[in-house]
Design a protein around this motif. Structure first.
Motif, PDB file in Angstrom:
ATOM      1  N   LEU A 132      -7.170   2.057   2.887  1.00 38.66           N
ATOM      2  CA  LEU A 132      -7.092   0.512   3.617  1.00 38.66           C
ATOM      3  C   LEU A 132      -6.581  -0.120   2.853  1.00 38.66           C
ATOM      4  N   VAL A 133      -5.154  -1.208   3.559  1.00 41.88           N
ATOM      5  CA  VAL A 133      -5.154  -2.446   3.233  1.00 41.88           C
ATOM      6  C   VAL A 133      -5.656  -2.959   3.854  1.00 41.88           C
ATOM      7  N   ASN A 134      -6.244  -4.552   3.303  1.00 40.23           N
ATOM      8  CA  ASN A 134      -6.997  -5.027   4.284  1.00 40.23           C
ATOM      9  C   ASN A 134      -6.124  -6.302   3.772  1.00 40.23           C
ATOM     10  N   ALA A 135      -5.354  -6.856   4.826  1.00 36.53           N
ATOM     11  CA  ALA A 135      -4.849  -8.370   4.626  1.00 36.53           C
ATOM     12  C   ALA A 135      -4.784  -9.293   5.157  1.00 36.53           C
ATOM     13  N   ASN A 136      -5.362 -10.226   5.172  1.00 39.80           N
ATOM     14  CA  ASN A 136      -5.487 -10.944   5.999  1.00 39.80           C
ATOM     15  C   ASN A 136      -6.663 -10.460   7.272  1.00 39.80           C
ATOM     16  N   GLU A 137      -7.722  -9.699   6.384  1.00 39.13           N
ATOM     17  CA  GLU A 137      -8.208  -9.205   8.158  1.00 39.13           C
ATOM     18  C   GLU A 137      -7.653  -8.193   9.378  1.00 39.13           C
TER      19      GLU A 137
ATOM     20  N   CYS B  95       7.632   8.889   1.280  1.00 34.71           N
ATOM     21  CA  CYS B  95       7.556   8.357   1.326  1.00 34.71           C
ATOM     22  C   CYS B  95       7.091   7.257   0.237  1.00 34.71           C
ATOM     23  N   GLY B  96       6.879   6.201  -0.401  1.00 36.50           N
ATOM     24  CA  GLY B  96       5.550   4.974  -1.129  1.00 36.50           C
ATOM     25  C   GLY B  96       5.770   3.721   0.062  1.00 36.50           C
ATOM     26  N   PHE B  97       5.114   3.111  -0.314  1.00 37.57           N
ATOM     27  CA  PHE B  97       4.930   2.096   0.641  1.00 37.57           C
ATOM     28  C   PHE B  97       4.438   0.614  -0.024  1.00 37.57           C
ATOM     29  N   LEU B  98       5.550  -0.293   0.007  1.00 34.56           N
ATOM     30  CA  LEU B  98       5.186  -1.320  -0.130  1.00 34.56           C
ATOM     31  C   LEU B  98       4.469  -2.905   1.100  1.00 34.56           C
ATOM     32  N   PHE B  99       3.091  -3.150  -0.102  1.00 38.40           N
ATOM     33  CA  PHE B  99       2.358  -4.517   1.185  1.00 38.40           C
ATOM     34  C   PHE B  99       3.256  -5.516   0.397  1.00 38.40           C
TER      35      PHE B  99
ATOM     36  N   ARG C 299       1.010 -11.746  -3.432  1.00 37.97           N
ATOM     37  CA  ARG C 299       0.836 -11.092  -4.037  1.00 37.97           C
ATOM     38  C   ARG C 299       1.307  -9.153  -3.142  1.00 37.97           C
ATOM     39  N   ARG C 300       1.505  -8.594  -4.440  1.00 40.62           N
ATOM     40  CA  ARG C 300       1.953  -7.361  -3.868  1.00 40.62           C
ATOM     41  C   ARG C 300       0.960  -5.827  -4.269  1.00 40.62           C
ATOM     42  N   TYR C 301       1.411  -5.053  -3.391  1.00 44.09           N
ATOM     43  CA  TYR C 301       0.557  -3.608  -3.647  1.00 44.09           C
ATOM     44  C   TYR C 301       1.577  -2.673  -3.191  1.00 44.09           C
ATOM     45  N   ALA C 302       1.620  -1.323  -4.418  1.00 47.87           N
ATOM     46  CA  ALA C 302       2.883   0.190  -4.249  1.00 47.87           C
ATOM     47  C   ALA C 302       1.661   0.510  -4.118  1.00 47.87           C
ATOM     48  N   TYR C 303       1.987   1.505  -3.587  1.00 47.87           N
ATOM     49  CA  TYR C 303       1.610   2.952  -3.097  1.00 47.87           C
ATOM     50  C   TYR C 303       2.758   4.433  -3.517  1.00 47.87           C
ATOM     51  N   CYS C 304       2.521   4.845  -4.302  1.00 48.26           N
ATOM     52  CA  CYS C 304       3.410   6.101  -4.925  1.00 48.26           C
ATOM     53  C   CYS C 304       2.526   7.374  -4.485  1.00 48.26           C
ATOM     54  N   SER C 305       1.965   8.203  -3.570  1.00 45.82           N
ATOM     55  CA  SER C 305       2.428   9.087  -3.467  1.00 45.82           C
ATOM     56  C   SER C 305       2.262  10.128  -2.584  1.00 45.82           C
ATOM     57  N   ASP C 306       2.815  11.081  -3.017  1.00 45.91           N
ATOM     58  CA  ASP C 306       3.167  12.696  -3.626  1.00 45.91           C
ATOM     59  C   ASP C 306       4.294  12.020  -4.527  1.00 45.91           C
ATOM     60  N   THR C 307       4.838  12.301  -5.623  1.00 49.85           N
ATOM     61  CA  THR C 307       5.746  11.966  -6.231  1.00 49.85           C
ATOM     62  C   THR C 307       6.051  12.782  -7.217  1.00 49.85           C
ATOM     63  N   ALA C 308       7.409  13.582  -7.625  1.00 53.06           N
ATOM     64  CA  ALA C 308       7.593  13.313  -9.380  1.00 53.06           C
ATOM     65  C   ALA C 308       7.781  12.288  -9.966  1.00 53.06           C
TER      66      ALA C 308
ATOM     67  N   GLU D 126       6.548  -6.653   9.965  1.00 55.46           N
ATOM     68  CA  GLU D 126       6.077  -8.150   9.098  1.00 55.46           C
ATOM     69  C   GLU D 126       5.499  -8.499  10.238  1.00 55.46           C
ATOM     70  N   ASN D 127       3.854  -9.484   9.254  1.00 50.49           N
ATOM     71  CA  ASN D 127       3.599 -10.312  10.396  1.00 50.49           C
ATOM     72  C   ASN D 127       4.013 -11.887  10.110  1.00 50.49           C
ATOM     73  N   LYS D 128       3.002 -12.748  10.029  1.00 55.36           N
ATOM     74  CA  LYS D 128       3.562 -14.690   9.278  1.00 55.36           C
ATOM     75  C   LYS D 128       3.202 -14.307   8.042  1.00 55.36           C
ATOM     76  N   SER D 129       2.238 -13.356   7.464  1.00 57.02           N
ATOM     77  CA  SER D 129       1.549 -13.444   5.876  1.00 57.02           C
ATOM     78  C   SER D 129       2.325 -12.420   5.195  1.00 57.02           C
ATOM     79  N   LEU D 130       2.945 -11.035   6.110  1.00 59.91           N
ATOM     80  CA  LEU D 130       3.353 -10.162   5.157  1.00 59.91           C
ATOM     81  C   LEU D 130       4.139  -9.269   5.444  1.00 59.91           C
ATOM     82  N   ARG D 131       4.908  -8.477   4.885  1.00 58.93           N
ATOM     83  CA  ARG D 131       5.664  -7.526   5.139  1.00 58.93           C
ATOM     84  C   ARG D 131       5.482  -5.906   4.334  1.00 58.93           C
ATOM     85  N   ILE D 132       5.633  -4.675   5.168  1.00 56.75           N
ATOM     86  CA  ILE D 132       5.715  -4.186   4.421  1.00 56.75           C
ATOM     87  C   ILE D 132       6.788  -3.046   4.848  1.00 56.75           C
ATOM     88  N   TYR D 133       7.183  -1.922   3.605  1.00 52.77           N
ATOM     89  CA  TYR D 133       8.234  -1.382   3.734  1.00 52.77           C
ATOM     90  C   TYR D 133       8.322   0.094   3.204  1.00 52.77           C
ATOM     91  N   SER D 134       8.647   0.579   3.470  1.00 55.11           N
ATOM     92  CA  SER D 134       9.141   2.259   2.849  1.00 55.11           C
ATOM     93  C   SER D 134       9.987   2.371   1.610  1.00 55.11           C
TER      94      SER D 134
END
Lengths: 304, 304
Positions: free
Chosen positions: A26-31, A148-152, A206-215, A130-138
């Motif tokens: 779980l990513v908690n970003a601004n509640e 896909c991985g995800f970038l917060f 701040r940035r958080y990246a999730y990479c699973s599953d991957t070679a 996207e909201n006023k404080s965050l973007r989430i990418y794949s």
């Protein structure tokens, strides 16, 4: 600072063990709570760790192997029993649609909220939310099936006002917004007060990246370059490097090589094979390359 | 005596809690394992309690509410990873077929065993399975959707030979089978030795009945009369009797009334509502009617 943290609900791999649950966090970003992957038993883990199920905003599914997705029907049923009214967005490979639409229709026919499925594009870097404080990418990973991985990523924030300087120069309220955005202030007498006397720099996004599953897949480096925290799968120790390659998974050392090449600040290892009852070898092998490496565990909190 | 016991994997109801898992239990009859219901997380419970997953013979699903069935896809995936070759029979309401065939096909496409779905008849008492020592029946319960209870019944066993009497009368081996079945022995001189001098009675066949989920429903009494152990749902305490009726569940007291009317030897309560953090009220209310009542818990073993 607004809240930005990650809670590990499961960091095991496909075969269940008594040590680890299947993938979910779980990513908690601004509640607002964003779930990444949802293996079987995820809702039970949410209960166990007393996370606020009602705050769940949306779900991001990396790929359609069972250990990343089979917890969804039970979770949606429970959200319904808890009286959820707000729609739930699930970002996942498009093949989820026929499978889960029928299942959700059957097991929660009288839902008071909609589940919207958004197909992922596993070929390129994509803005998903996207909201006023965050973007989430794949972004694309390299696994046996589309993954896909995800970038917060937090958005750039306004500079901090130096309260005493604002008072000293008697700056009108209607100019504050521009000054927070970097503007200088011009006094009645035409004197220019430069912005850096009035403000201090914003906290860096701040940035958080999730990479699973991957070679092992250096193509992801541009997407995750310099992130504060990288969660990268480390299914195997180096002794199983051949098995890792065959199954399109990574060794702990390979995860560390990616972390180092991408210049991230901290590396978290996860998605551990059921064969390991203890993980010191994986940690040692990764730390030899990238010292700021940590093992994840169920219930772990990571504050960004 | 051959083995005949029950292991409780989950005795909670639809809403997951940290105290209870959703419904599932294992009947071990002569080293074959039969699963009754398979809520989310059942395979994790099997791991936790170190049950031999490879001995799983077949699965019996009482009804298609999620908390009784959502653990199947993950369990089948794991059986496949463990290299199962023998087919798996699942006895369940017929509506399971389109849902689970697609799911299993998607999540375990390269299975080396078949999953056979056998539709339940929820209108009458039915023999589902039979081997040399056991019969398994289903019978109708009364719930919001079609639901079956299950009866596990040992077959009548041969009488025990009194070794010393066989030797004394020099009874030929080819006559032993008939004597075990109750025949008298006639000596060369025409003297009749009555069977009860040669044998002692067989152990009476043991019977186990599972009734969940169901409203108070005395129609089931003929099917479960005199069983050694009755597992009956007791979702609510008597204070929630109205809610029990509305949702087609039972109170603990109602479970005890059924146990008493059916003359069973022992009653187990389960399928507890998430609202109860402790269950003493339920136990007390049931024991007032039927003293040999016990609460179930995850990991409990019941030896018949």
């Amino acid at each position: 600072m607004t809240r930005f943290d990650v809670k590990i609900l499961g960091c095991g791999s496909a075969m269940p063990t008594t040590l680890h649950n299947p993938s979910s966090q779980l990513v908690n970003a601004n509640e607002k709570i964003f779930m990444i992957d949802c293996g079987e038993g995820t809702q039970l883990q949410m209960r166990k760790f007393k996370t606020r199920i009602s705050k769940l905003h949306s779900i991001f599914i990396s790929h359609l192997h069972g250990d990343h997705v089979l917890g969804i029907p039970g979770l949606v049923s429970t959200l319904n029993m808890l009286g959820r009214k707000g729609d739930l967005n699930i970002y996942a490979p498009k093949e989820i649609e026929p499978l889960f639409s029928a299942t959700l229709e059957f097991f929660c026919p009288h839902r008071e909220f909609q589940v919207h499925l958004f197909p992922l594009n596993d070929k390129e870097f994509n803005l998903l939310y996207e909201n006023k404080s965050l973007r989430i990418y794949s972004f694309p990973l390299k696994h046996r099936i589309p993954t896909c991985g995800f970038l917060f990523e937090e958005k750039e924030k306004p500079r901090h006002i130096k309260r005493e300087m604002i008072d000293f120069h008697q700056i009108p309220i209607h100019q504050i917004k521009a000054i927070k955005a970097g503007a200088d202030f011009v006094t009645d007498k035409g004197k220019v007060i430069p912005n850096d006397m009035l403000t201090s720099p914003a906290n860096p996004p701040r940035r958080y990246a999730y990479c699973s599953d991957t070679a092992y897949y250096p193509d992801i480096i541009p997407y995750i370059e310099g992130v504060d925290v990288l969660y990268h799968e480390a299914t195997f120790a180096e002794a199983e490097a051949v098995r890792a390659q065959q199954t399109f998974h990574s060794t702990a050392r390979q995860a560390a090589e990616i972390a180092q090449a991408a210049g991230v600040k901290k590396l978290l290892l996860g998605h551990f094979s059921a064969r390991y009852t203890e993980l010191n070898d994986l940690l040692r092998e990764a730390q030899a390359i990238f010292p700021n490496t940590h093992l994840t565990f169920e219930g772990m909190d990571i504050i960004l």
